[in-house]
Design a protein around this motif. Structure first.
Motif, PDB file in Angstrom:
ATOM      1  N   LYS A 259      -2.006  22.265 -49.041  1.00 21.69           N
ATOM      2  CA  LYS A 259      -3.036  22.812 -50.194  1.00 21.69           C
ATOM      3  C   LYS A 259      -2.603  22.431 -51.516  1.00 21.69           C
ATOM      4  O   LYS A 259      -1.484  22.455 -51.693  1.00 21.69           O
ATOM      5  CB  LYS A 259      -3.750  23.657 -49.948  1.00 21.69           C
ATOM      6  CG  LYS A 259      -2.826  25.011 -49.966  1.00 21.69           C
ATOM      7  CD  LYS A 259      -3.361  26.475 -49.945  1.00 21.69           C
ATOM      8  CE  LYS A 259      -4.340  26.632 -48.569  1.00 21.69           C
ATOM      9  NZ  LYS A 259      -3.391  26.914 -47.329  1.00 21.69           N
ATOM     10  N   LYS A 286     -12.408  25.574 -51.596  1.00 23.86           N
ATOM     11  CA  LYS A 286     -11.665  26.338 -52.538  1.00 23.86           C
ATOM     12  C   LYS A 286     -11.833  27.728 -52.399  1.00 23.86           C
ATOM     13  O   LYS A 286     -12.589  28.159 -51.609  1.00 23.86           O
ATOM     14  CB  LYS A 286     -12.005  25.928 -53.996  1.00 23.86           C
ATOM     15  CG  LYS A 286     -13.257  26.264 -54.185  1.00 23.86           C
ATOM     16  CD  LYS A 286     -13.606  25.978 -55.617  1.00 23.86           C
ATOM     17  CE  LYS A 286     -13.938  24.577 -55.820  1.00 23.86           C
ATOM     18  NZ  LYS A 286     -15.054  23.903 -55.097  1.00 23.86           N
ATOM     19  N   ASP A 365      -8.898  23.192 -49.553  1.00 26.49           N
ATOM     20  CA  ASP A 365      -8.103  22.395 -50.229  1.00 26.49           C
ATOM     21  C   ASP A 365      -7.330  22.634 -51.327  1.00 26.49           C
ATOM     22  O   ASP A 365      -6.212  22.009 -51.834  1.00 26.49           O
ATOM     23  CB  ASP A 365      -8.947  21.067 -50.314  1.00 26.49           C
ATOM     24  CG  ASP A 365      -9.698  20.431 -49.128  1.00 26.49           C
ATOM     25  OD1 ASP A 365      -9.334  20.410 -48.148  1.00 26.49           O
ATOM     26  OD2 ASP A 365     -10.837  20.285 -49.281  1.00 26.49           O
TER      27      ASP A 365
END
Length: 407
Positions: A259, A286, A365
């Motif tokens: 990430k 997120k 991510d």
């Protein structure tokens, strides 16, 4: 100014290094007298080609007693550390009075009425700003001052870019944006970067900046305005901006396992509002961790979180969780409650290290970490510590595999 000092200072330093070897600067954001003095102590030379210093607004009068600036870049004036500065009219006055005796060139943000009024000082003035774009609006919830700094009449706005920055005019005395010397005429966001088009008296150039936020249009424009006024070549300047990287914990991107981790300092209502708006442009999955401290360097008054447009959080897509940490973690959670944010899990943990470990383990991510000032470098140290532990294990794992199955 209030926001953008560290970014603009780092940009100018980076640009000047394309032409000069000896550039002295306080790049880590230590902007009070001891921070400026420390820059000299850390890099002892008899002379320098340039000195570029970020200066705290309240410290500005003391610092310019000893360092006489050839140029002063003024970014904006927003409410910040109210327990220390009071309202922005007072902050603006501190800088204004200190500039009076100086023989200097002022590089002024034409879109902030609190800054453009500095033209009354009758220095050599250079103006920069940002024209209307798709990011502009008339529905601006957080505006620090809607009143003319000359006659106190209510200003009429054609549009806002952020805060009170935009196209304004006073119907009573005629006060309005001065004509730009440097202006950004268009803004596009693609591939996790902002694409600016800048006009310098009819000369058009494209600029790419790989960090989030419409406010960075102003930071880039300010850095460009200074650099061209100082005699640098525009092509070199735009290339330096494109390859600029943050390595100091502010807006820094850190690749962590599978990430991305982004650290973004927040410290006042406008800053927090704009960071949340910027995050809303990111479509990736997120998590957000907001670390709120109230140490003296942060400002002991945290009421500013109630002035920020936290409600914009409802526009952030693919937000898996929101974490609250720091001394005033509960205050963040309460602010989210009043913003009616109930869609996702809100985790509360005052312990910063535990919160960072939790958010780094999430299946997303990108992780956005929003620390106040005293938590910025602590946050970075914790993340880099975990990253170094991971990297240190890799060679050992390779040796174990080799011993088991051979080369």
């Amino acid at each position: 100014g209030t926001n953008g000092k560290t970014t603009t200072n780092n940009l100018i330093n980076h640009i000047l290094h394309s032409e000069y070897d000896d550039v002295l600067s306080n790049l880590r954001g230590a902007n009070m007298p001891q921070g400026v003095a420390s820059a000299f102590l850390n890099d002892t030379k008899n002379e320098y080609d340039w000195g570029v210093f970020e200066v705290d607004e309240g410290s500005f009068p003391n610092i310019v007693k000893y360092l006489k600036p050839d140029y002063v870049v003024i970014t904006n004036f927003f409410r910040d550390q109210l327990d220390r500065f009071g309202e922005i009219e007072n902050t603006s006055k501190i800088v204004y009075e200190a500039l009076k005796p100086l023989d200097t060139t002022l590089i002024l943000n034409a879109d902030d009425p609190m800054v453009s009024k500095f033209k009354d000082l009758n220095k050599k003035n250079v103006y920069y700003g940002v024209e209307k774009s798709r990011f502009s609006t008339l529905d601006q919830r957080v505006v620090e001052s809607r009143f003319c700094p000359v006659c106190s009449n209510s200003l009429d706005y054609e549009y806002f870019n952020y805060g009170q920055l935009g196209k304004y005019m006073c119907s009573k005395c005629g006060f309005e944006n001065p004509e730009y010397d440097y202006k950004i005429t268009s803004i596009k966001y693609s591939e996790d970067a902002y694409h600016f088009r800048i006009d310098n008296n009819g000369k058009i150039h494209d600029v790419i900046f790989r960090y989030d936020g419409i406010y960075n249009a102003y930071n880039c424009c300010a850095a460009i305005a200074f650099s061209i006024e100082a005699g640098l070549d525009m092509e070199k300047v735009t290339k330096r901006i494109e390859n600029f990287e943050y390595k100091l914990g502010r807006m820094e991107n850190i690749e962590f396992k599978n990430k991305m981790v982004k650290i973004v300092l927040v410290k006042n209502p406008i800053g927090l509002s704009e960071v949340l708006k910027s995050i809303s442009n990111d479509q990736r999955r997120k998590s957000i961790l907001f670390i709120l401290n109230d140490n003296p360097a942060d400002g002991t008054d945290v009421s500013w979180i109630w002035d920020a447009d936290v409600e914009v959080i409802h526009n952030i897509k693919n937000l898996e969780s929101f974490h609250c940490a720091g001394i005033r973690a509960q205050d963040i959670a309460l602010r989210l409650k009043y913003a009616e944010y109930t869609d996702k899990i809100v985790e509360i943990d005052k312990n910063i290290e535990d919160s960072i470990e939790t958010v780094l383990a999430e299946d997303v991510d990108i992780v956005y970490i929003l620390p106040t000032y005293t938590a910025v470098y602590q946050t970075r140290d914790i993340i880099m510590g975990h990253l170094n532990q991971t990297n240190a294990r890799i060679p050992r794992l390779r040796e174990i595999i080799k011993s088991k199955i051979g080369n």
